[in-house]
Design a protein around this motif. Structure first.
Motif, PDB file in Angstrom:
ATOM      1  N   ASP A 174      -2.256  -4.101   5.811  1.00 55.39           N
ATOM      2  CA  ASP A 174      -3.152  -2.797   5.540  1.00 55.39           C
ATOM      3  C   ASP A 174      -2.974  -1.459   7.049  1.00 55.39           C
ATOM      4  OD1 ASP A 174      -3.488  -4.546   3.202  1.00 55.39           O
ATOM      5  OD2 ASP A 174      -6.046  -4.351   3.607  1.00 55.39           O
ATOM      6  N   GLN A 232      -1.324   1.973   6.635  1.00 52.05           N
ATOM      7  CA  GLN A 232      -2.313   2.951   7.400  1.00 52.05           C
ATOM      8  C   GLN A 232      -2.264   3.750   8.379  1.00 52.05           C
ATOM      9  OE1 GLN A 232      -6.417   2.344   6.288  1.00 52.05           O
ATOM     10  NE2 GLN A 232      -7.044   4.610   6.732  1.00 52.05           N
ATOM     11  N   THR A 269      -3.228 -10.270   5.788  1.00 54.93           N
ATOM     12  CA  THR A 269      -3.072  -8.692   5.293  1.00 54.93           C
ATOM     13  C   THR A 269      -3.928  -7.885   5.996  1.00 54.93           C
ATOM     14  OG1 THR A 269      -5.568  -9.825   4.145  1.00 54.93           O
ATOM     15  CG2 THR A 269      -3.310  -9.765   2.707  1.00 54.93           C
ATOM     16  N   SER A 270      -4.874  -8.284   6.566  1.00 52.07           N
ATOM     17  CA  SER A 270      -5.565  -7.642   7.107  1.00 52.07           C
ATOM     18  C   SER A 270      -4.423  -6.905   8.199  1.00 52.07           C
ATOM     19  CB  SER A 270      -7.024  -8.096   8.612  1.00 52.07           C
ATOM     20  OG  SER A 270      -7.719  -8.296   8.324  1.00 52.07           O
ATOM     21  N   LYS A 284       0.953  -1.202   0.087  1.00 58.87           N
ATOM     22  CA  LYS A 284      -0.271  -0.171   0.203  1.00 58.87           C
ATOM     23  C   LYS A 284       0.779   1.687  -0.058  1.00 58.87           C
ATOM     24  CE  LYS A 284      -4.089  -2.286   0.067  1.00 58.87           C
ATOM     25  NZ  LYS A 284      -4.969  -1.882   1.037  1.00 58.87           N
TER      26      LYS A 284
END
Length: 396
Positions: free
Chosen positions: A271, A275, A267-268, A72
């Motif tokens: 992420d 962020q 993946t959480s 990301k």
């Protein structure tokens, strides 16, 4: 390779008791980050992290392994550390140079001695934490029991960001509290998944937990708390600011539910780190000592280059590599820097980024980044390189 700036870097160490599942979480993250096309297994002696012969023989992590990948639009420097007491020094060294500790707990084993030791050390150096609860794909495991034990040890500051929906051998679904979505992972160990709307059964639970999380975050900042009571909720920008503040000051410890062996829920975490994770720029200064052994606050991201050597490794064909964190300025080859501990000057050689046993030469590394320098002559582990006009020793 992209020239990453400090605000786009995330440094995180996987820590915890031996055999709690750190290496498989690392392997899952590397698969999601496209550093590998298959998920290695500790039992098969083919993980990217445990690549030394002695680690293959014992089937445990003995050395800290360093990796980096983009997720990301953020660069994640990931350190997989050993957990058994004989090798705890490597884990402590990693904690000294990262910006977050991911305390890994296996649902079947609970909180063990290594978990307690590394957690207390992280707290003592003011390091923000997240908790990863793994092993939820095993039989006879209970999320409720594990979560209760974790909260009993760490307190109510622990808050679940994801909940497992089908604990056991078929575990592949989580409830993501921040997204208010159900995430179902494919049965291919790649981390690929589909996102679904909440069911009637999960909607009330997700909304109640989200409201509880918002209030907890608001309590970390008086201005946010006032806004929360006025509006009953926080905006996405306010949540981002408040989440980072709460994590940084230790009033919030996010918890994630995963299976490292099947790459479910990982993946959480990634992420969230991208962020909400603590960036080097979120830590304005750290404790250090000057050349007279006086305690000082070292301001990060200044112009003067400061590099701390946290580990020295020897490669059969390449000789010594010094793994370092840039605490200030930028480090590139050809710099003449001063080693205050050994009262000597050192010229930096080739600069590399590291992925396990592989390395990639780069022109420079900016403040907050982690990499390696080849063949330093008089600089060793726990040494600091800086301009002679600003001699410091890092970390505390």
């Amino acid at each position: 390779m992209r020239d990453y700036q400090s605000e786009d870097i995330r440094n995180i160490a996987l820590v915890g008791h031996g055999a709690c599942g750190k290496t498989m979480i690392c392997e899952s993250m590397l698969a999601c980050g496209k550093l590998t096309t298959r998920l290695g297994k500790v039992s098969n002696q083919n993980t990217m992290s445990d690549y030394h012969e002695e680690e293959h023989t014992r089937q445990i992590s003995i050395y800290t392994s360093l990796f980096n990948f983009e997720w990301k639009s953020k660069k994640i420097n990931l350190l997989d550390t050993p957990g058994y007491a004989d090798f705890i020094g490597d884990a402590l060294g990693a904690v000294n140079i990262v910006d977050m500790a991911a305390i890994t707990i296996h649902a079947a084993q609970g909180i063990e001695l290594g978990t307690e030791k590394i957690s207390k050390y992280a707290t003592s150096v003011g390091l923000p934490k997240i908790i990863i609860l793994t092993g939820l794909d095993k039989e006879n495991t209970s999320y409720e029991k594990s979560f209760g034990q974790i909260r009993e040890y760490f307190g109510n500051k622990v808050f679940p960001m994801t909940l497992p929906l089908n604990v056991g051998p078929e575990f592949n679904k989580i409830l993501d509290i921040l997204q208010k979505k159900i995430i179902q992972y494919n049965n291919d160990e790649t981390g690929s998944h589909e996102t679904f709307e909440l069911t009637d059964e999960t909607k009330n639970k997700a909304e109640a937990l989200y409201a509880e999380l918002s209030e907890s975050i608001a309590e970390s900042d008086d201005i946010l708390l006032e806004k929360f009571f006025e509006k009953g909720s926080l905006t996405e920008t306010e949540m981002l600011k408040g989440m980072k503040t709460a994590i940084k000051n230790g009033s919030l410890i996010p918890l994630f539910c995963v299976s490292g062996e099947t790459n479910v829920g990982v993946t959480s975490i990634m992420d969230f780190i991208a962020q909400y994770g603590i960036a080097p720029t979120d830590r304005e200064n750290i404790k250090g000592k000057d050349d007279h052994d006086n305690d000082i606050d070292v301001k990060l991201n200044a112009q003067n280059p400061i590099a701390y050597i946290f580990k020295t490794v020897n490669e059969a064909r390449a000789g010594d590599l010094s793994l370092f964190r840039v605490f200030s300025g930028s480090i590139k080859s050809g710099l003449s820097l001063y080693n205050g501990k050994r009262s000597s000057h050192e010229r930096t050689g080739q600069i590399f980024t590291i992925n396990g046993k592989n390395r990639t030469q780069v022109e420079k590394l900016n403040s907050g980044d982690i990499g390696a320098i080849a063949k330093l002559k008089d600089t060793h582990t726990n040494n600091t390189l800086t301009l002679q006009s600003s001699v410091v020793t890092l970390p505390p």
